[in-house]
Design a protein around this motif. Structure first.
Motif, PDB file in Angstrom:
ATOM      1  N   ILE A  44      29.498  19.941 -23.733  1.00 20.61           N
ATOM      2  CA  ILE A  44      30.065  19.859 -22.394  1.00 20.61           C
ATOM      3  C   ILE A  44      30.289  21.243 -21.806  1.00 20.61           C
ATOM      4  O   ILE A  44      30.030  21.482 -20.638  1.00 20.61           O
ATOM      5  CB  ILE A  44      31.353  19.011 -22.422  1.00 20.61           C
ATOM      6  N   GLN A  47      27.228  25.798 -26.256  1.00 23.84           N
ATOM      7  CA  GLN A  47      25.884  25.640 -26.804  1.00 23.84           C
ATOM      8  C   GLN A  47      25.802  26.379 -28.126  1.00 23.84           C
ATOM      9  O   GLN A  47      26.467  27.389 -28.323  1.00 23.84           O
ATOM     10  CB  GLN A  47      24.812  26.134 -25.848  1.00 23.84           C
ATOM     11  N   GLY A  98      31.039   9.710 -21.040  1.00 28.77           N
ATOM     12  CA  GLY A  98      30.157  10.831 -21.305  1.00 28.77           C
ATOM     13  C   GLY A  98      28.774  10.329 -21.701  1.00 28.77           C
ATOM     14  O   GLY A  98      28.572   9.138 -21.946  1.00 28.77           O
ATOM     15  N   HIS A 117      22.242  16.932 -26.732  1.00 26.65           N
ATOM     16  CA  HIS A 117      22.876  17.298 -25.463  1.00 26.65           C
ATOM     17  C   HIS A 117      24.019  16.322 -25.192  1.00 26.65           C
ATOM     18  O   HIS A 117      23.830  15.113 -25.289  1.00 26.65           O
ATOM     19  CB  HIS A 117      21.857  17.248 -24.329  1.00 26.65           C
ATOM     20  N   SER A 119      27.165  15.532 -22.313  1.00 26.87           N
ATOM     21  CA  SER A 119      27.694  15.890 -20.998  1.00 26.87           C
ATOM     22  C   SER A 119      28.674  14.832 -20.532  1.00 26.87           C
ATOM     23  O   SER A 119      28.692  13.703 -21.026  1.00 26.87           O
ATOM     24  CB  SER A 119      26.557  16.034 -19.987  1.00 26.87           C
ATOM     25  N   GLU A 120      29.496  15.221 -19.584  1.00 23.92           N
ATOM     26  CA  GLU A 120      30.410  14.303 -18.902  1.00 23.92           C
ATOM     27  C   GLU A 120      30.339  14.581 -17.420  1.00 23.92           C
ATOM     28  O   GLU A 120      30.336  15.747 -17.010  1.00 23.92           O
ATOM     29  CB  GLU A 120      31.859  14.510 -19.370  1.00 23.92           C
ATOM     30  N   THR A 122      31.625  15.179 -13.694  1.00 27.64           N
ATOM     31  CA  THR A 122      32.839  15.889 -13.262  1.00 27.64           C
ATOM     32  C   THR A 122      33.621  15.122 -12.219  1.00 27.64           C
ATOM     33  O   THR A 122      34.662  15.585 -11.791  1.00 27.64           O
ATOM     34  CB  THR A 122      32.486  17.278 -12.711  1.00 27.64           C
TER      35      THR A 122
END
Length: 123
Positions: A44, A47, A98, A117, A119-120, A122
């Protein structure tokens, strides 16, 4: 090339479920065992390239919040040695889901994540 062989899907499913158990338990060494040594992981707000960067990062992180749940997990396989896993994840009391994507490869030591990978949204 055979796609979505039931036998290969079963193997990747077992590996993915093992990784998920290690993640929820915050068992860093078990988690890392599911990654190829050169794996690239984008989180998120982070890396890592390679297993040592991931080890340092994971050891510095707090455990996941309790109650992690997965939704709409899709495992696709391509031949006998390549797979993708996509899933949504969430936690109790949070409306935002997510996203998690992993590419898996069958290596001599077994199924390993070669890139991931997380992610969430926003908003």
């Amino acid at each position: 090339m055979e796609r979505n062989s039931p036998e290969v899907i079963a193997e990747v499913t077992a590996a993915f479920e093992g990784y998920e158990r290690a993640l929820v338990a915050n068992d860093v060494e078990a988690m890392l065992g599911y990654f190829a040594p050169e794996a690239v992981r984008f989180g998120i707000a982070d890396q890592q390239v390679g297993i040592e960067e991931q080890r340092r990062w994971r050891l510095a992180q707090a455990p996941l919040p309790p109650g992690r749940r997965l939704k709409d997990t899709i495992i696709s396989t391509y031949g006998e040695s390549t797979a993708t896993v996509t899933t949504l994840f969430g936690y109790p009391g949070r409306d935002v889901l997510g996203r998690q994507t992993q590419a898996w490869a069958r290596l001599p030591e077994g199924w390993r994540i070669i890139t991931a990978h997380v992610s969430e949204p926003t908003g």
